[in-house]
Design an enzyme around this catalytic site. Structure first.
Site, PDB file in Angstrom:
ATOM      1  N   SER A 119      -5.838  19.571   7.651  1.00  0.00           N
ATOM      2  CA  SER A 119      -6.083  18.152   7.372  1.00  0.00           C
ATOM      3  C   SER A 119      -4.895  17.493   6.705  1.00  0.00           C
ATOM      4  CB  SER A 119      -7.327  17.994   6.498  1.00  0.00           C
ATOM      5  OG  SER A 119      -7.295  18.906   5.450  1.00  0.00           O
ATOM      6  N   HIS A 140      -6.799  18.108  15.184  1.00  0.00           N
ATOM      7  CA  HIS A 140      -7.525  17.772  13.954  1.00  0.00           C
ATOM      8  C   HIS A 140      -8.859  17.120  14.292  1.00  0.00           C
ATOM      9  CE1 HIS A 140      -7.895  15.399   9.995  1.00  0.00           C
ATOM     10  NE2 HIS A 140      -8.366  16.611   9.832  1.00  0.00           N
ATOM     11  N   GLU A 152      -7.385  14.249  16.638  1.00  0.00           N
ATOM     12  CA  GLU A 152      -5.960  13.899  16.588  1.00  0.00           C
ATOM     13  C   GLU A 152      -5.179  15.066  17.203  1.00  0.00           C
ATOM     14  OE1 GLU A 152      -5.444  11.160  12.639  1.00  0.00           O
ATOM     15  OE2 GLU A 152      -5.960  13.243  12.293  1.00  0.00           O
ATOM     16  N   ASN A 190      -6.330  10.650   7.926  1.00  0.00           N
ATOM     17  CA  ASN A 190      -6.316  11.009   6.502  1.00  0.00           C
ATOM     18  C   ASN A 190      -5.254  10.241   5.713  1.00  0.00           C
ATOM     19  OD1 ASN A 190      -8.512  12.631   6.548  1.00  0.00           O
ATOM     20  ND2 ASN A 190      -7.390  14.561   6.694  1.00  0.00           N
TER      21      ASN A 190
HETATM   22  N1  3HC Z   1     -25.118  17.642  17.694  1.00  0.00           N
HETATM   23  C1  3HC Z   1     -24.958  16.536  18.439  1.00  0.00           C
HETATM   24  N2  3HC Z   1     -25.328  15.304  18.035  1.00  0.00           N
HETATM   25  C2  3HC Z   1     -25.921  15.194  16.846  1.00  0.00           C
HETATM   26  C3  3HC Z   1     -26.139  16.308  16.018  1.00  0.00           C
HETATM   27  C4  3HC Z   1     -25.709  17.579  16.488  1.00  0.00           C
HETATM   28  N3  3HC Z   1     -25.848  18.684  15.771  1.00  0.00           N
HETATM   29  N4  3HC Z   1     -26.726  15.887  14.887  1.00  0.00           N
HETATM   30  C5  3HC Z   1     -26.858  14.548  14.993  1.00  0.00           C
HETATM   31  N5  3HC Z   1     -26.373  14.134  16.175  1.00  0.00           N
HETATM   32  C6  3HC Z   1     -26.294  12.741  16.650  1.00  0.00           C
HETATM   33  C7  3HC Z   1     -27.602  11.996  16.512  1.00  0.00           C
HETATM   34  O1  3HC Z   1     -28.430  12.176  17.634  1.00  0.00           O
HETATM   35  C8  3HC Z   1     -27.154  10.560  16.376  1.00  0.00           C
HETATM   36  O2  3HC Z   1     -26.780  10.064  17.644  1.00  0.00           O
HETATM   37  P1  3HC Z   1     -27.315   8.630  18.170  1.00  0.00           P
HETATM   38  O3  3HC Z   1     -26.693   7.635  17.219  1.00  0.00           O
HETATM   39  O4  3HC Z   1     -26.796   8.551  19.573  1.00  0.00           O
HETATM   40  O5  3HC Z   1     -28.797   8.720  18.053  1.00  0.00           O
HETATM   41  C9  3HC Z   1     -25.863  10.687  15.572  1.00  0.00           C
HETATM   42  O6  3HC Z   1     -25.382  12.029  15.816  1.00  0.00           O
HETATM   43  C10 3HC Z   1     -26.060  10.466  14.076  1.00  0.00           C
HETATM   44  O7  3HC Z   1     -26.984  11.440  13.606  1.00  0.00           O
HETATM   45  P2  3HC Z   1     -28.125  11.148  12.547  1.00  0.00           P
HETATM   46  O8  3HC Z   1     -28.911   9.930  12.937  1.00  0.00           O
HETATM   47  O9  3HC Z   1     -28.895  12.395  12.331  1.00  0.00           O
HETATM   48  O10 3HC Z   1     -27.331  10.917  11.211  1.00  0.00           O
HETATM   49  P3  3HC Z   1     -26.851   9.598  10.526  1.00  0.00           P
HETATM   50  O11 3HC Z   1     -27.120   8.387  11.326  1.00  0.00           O
HETATM   51  O12 3HC Z   1     -27.362   9.698   9.145  1.00  0.00           O
HETATM   52  O13 3HC Z   1     -25.258   9.805  10.545  1.00  0.00           O
HETATM   53  C11 3HC Z   1     -23.170  10.809  10.109  1.00  0.00           C
HETATM   54  C12 3HC Z   1     -24.692  10.925   9.973  1.00  0.00           C
HETATM   55  C13 3HC Z   1     -22.773  10.924  11.579  1.00  0.00           C
HETATM   56  C14 3HC Z   1     -22.582  11.958   9.320  1.00  0.00           C
HETATM   57  C15 3HC Z   1     -22.730   9.397   9.573  1.00  0.00           C
HETATM   58  O14 3HC Z   1     -23.224   9.212   8.264  1.00  0.00           O
HETATM   59  C16 3HC Z   1     -21.218   9.238   9.551  1.00  0.00           C
HETATM   60  O15 3HC Z   1     -20.605   8.947  10.561  1.00  0.00           O
HETATM   61  N6  3HC Z   1     -20.628   9.423   8.357  1.00  0.00           N
HETATM   62  C17 3HC Z   1     -19.171   9.346   8.170  1.00  0.00           C
HETATM   63  C18 3HC Z   1     -18.589  10.693   8.509  1.00  0.00           C
HETATM   64  C19 3HC Z   1     -17.094  10.688   8.380  1.00  0.00           C
HETATM   65  O16 3HC Z   1     -16.449   9.714   7.971  1.00  0.00           O
HETATM   66  N7  3HC Z   1     -16.504  11.828   8.750  1.00  0.00           N
HETATM   67  C20 3HC Z   1     -15.073  12.019   8.631  1.00  0.00           C
HETATM   68  C21 3HC Z   1     -14.785  12.745   7.371  1.00  0.00           C
HETATM   69  S1  3HC Z   1     -13.056  12.991   7.145  1.00  0.00           S
HETATM   70  C22 3HC Z   1     -12.720  14.382   7.981  1.00  0.00           C
HETATM   71  O17 3HC Z   1     -13.560  15.065   8.510  1.00  0.00           O
HETATM   72  C23 3HC Z   1     -11.272  14.786   8.035  1.00  0.00           C
HETATM   73  C24 3HC Z   1     -11.009  15.985   7.169  1.00  0.00           C
HETATM   74  O18 3HC Z   1      -9.671  16.405   7.413  1.00  0.00           O
HETATM   75  C25 3HC Z   1     -11.171  15.708   5.704  1.00  0.00           C
END
Ligand code: 3HC
Length: 292
Positions: A119, A140, A152, A190
């Site tokens: 990351s 990434h 990425e 990031n």
């Molecule tokens: N497999 C496939 N799809 C899935 C799944 C799984 N295991 N679990 C959930 N989904 C789908 C759901 O069906 C839903 O799809 P839809 O919108 O088409 O119905 C979608 O994913 C969202 O799921 P949920 O409704 O269960 O969950 P939320 O609506 O509460 O969203 C979240 C959860 C996706 C985590 C959302 O809160 C989000 O996008 N948060 C921000 C996450 C983020 O910013 N991540 C980046 C972090 S930084 C990083 O990773 C970089 C590193 O280097 C630090």
């Protein structure tokens, strides 16, 4: 040369997600972890996520079962010698990554592409320590890997066009949307996201508003799916701290420096959702802000 056999090293939060989507996308996937315990925890995580995808009707039960059969697990690094691509998702530590890639460099065939899911470290620092800098990229992914669409694809000044194109096409074949990034610490996302999260912590230190009000503000005011403190807990407070130290070391710019409060929370072992506590207590039905 077509990629069909995928190796994933590390089966934590990111590695398990990468292994899962590679298997559900039809690839033969071998996952390597250090110990049987880590491997078992990773296997459970993958299984749980696949079951969730079935529940959410993103995957049929038959496709889940077929994907599960395409996965194999090992603690032996030598088992990765037949892979077309190996994706590393181990601890964010250059020495550990270079030790791993050094071993893989001897084991794997000439055509094998090496990829790191780092990351914040640079791909160059890993590629330069192998004999295949031209076949080395960054891939990434974002957490949660099965849900987040972006990958990425990172090229260094030594990455060949063929390798980059293969890696880019591979990311596509995982159902992701790849973007091309140059090899600088933090790549694209990031580079922008980490200062935002650190800034939220600085504003909390200044007493601007409470954890939950800042989160609500950014969710309802900007339409973000999570507020910055929920996101910190989601990414992992220890991970954010490590990333910020690496980025600060690289750029020597204040915006990447870990705020004192971040250090204090890490020192208390509050690593976020994975440890049950971070900015929030995650043990109940709903997250409850912790004393700061
Ligand atoms: N497999 C496939 N799809 C899935 C799944 C799984 N295991 N679990 C959930 N989904 C789908 C759901 O069906 C839903 O799809 P839809 O919108 O088409 O119905 C979608 O994913 C969202 O799921 P949920 O409704 O269960 O969950 P939320 O609506 O509460 O969203 C979240 C959860 C996706 C985590 C959302 O809160 C989000 O996008 N948060 C921000 C996450 C983020 O910013 N991540 C980046 C972090 S930084 C990083 O990773 C970089 C590193 O280097 C630090």
């Amino acid at each position: 040369m077509e990629i069909s056999k995928v190796g994933v090293v590390g089966c934590g939060l990111m590695g398990s997600g990468i292994a899962e989507i590679a298997a559900t996308s039809g690839f033969d996937v071998k996952v390597r972890e250090m110990t049987d315990d880590f491997l078992e925890a990773g296997q459970k995580r993958i299984r749980k996520s696949m079951d969730r995808a079935v529940e959410k009707e993103k995957l049929s039960a038959d496709d889940r079962d077929a994907a599960w059969k395409r996965l194999s697990f090992t603690t032996v690094v030598e088992d990765l010698d037949d892979r077309d691509i190996v994706i590393e998702a181990i601890v964010e530590n250059l020495e550990s990554k270079n030790e791993l890639f050094g071993a893989l460099d001897v084991l794997c065939g000439e055509g094998t592409i090496f990829a790191s899911n780092t990351s914040s470290l640079t791909i160059t620092d890993m590629a330069a320590a192998t004999s295949r800098a031209d076949r080395f990229v960054g891939l990434h992914f974002f957490n949660p890997v099965p849900v987040m669409k972006l990958v990425e694809v990172v090229r260094t000044i030594a990455t060949s066009q063929t390798t980059f194109d293969r890696a880019f096409a591979f990311a596509h074949s995982l159902g992701k949307v790849p973007i091309a990034a140059k090899d600088n610490s933090g790549f694209v996302v990031n580079l922008l996201l980490v200062p935002y999260m650190l800034d939220a912590i600085r504003q909390l230190e200044r007493g601007v508003a409470s954890v939950s009000d800042i989160d609500t503000g950014m969710m309802l005011g900007c339409g973000y799916p999570m507020g910055p403190f929920t996101l910190c807990d989601f990414v992992g407070i220890d991970t954010l701290y490590k990333i910020s130290e690496i980025m600060y070391d690289e750029y020597r710019e204040e915006r990447y420096a870990p705020p004192p409060l971040l250090k204090r929370i890490v020192a208390m072992g509050r690593f976020g959702r994975k440890s049950g506590q971070g900015f929030y207590d995650w043990s109940g039905d709903k997250p409850v802000p912790m004393p700061i």
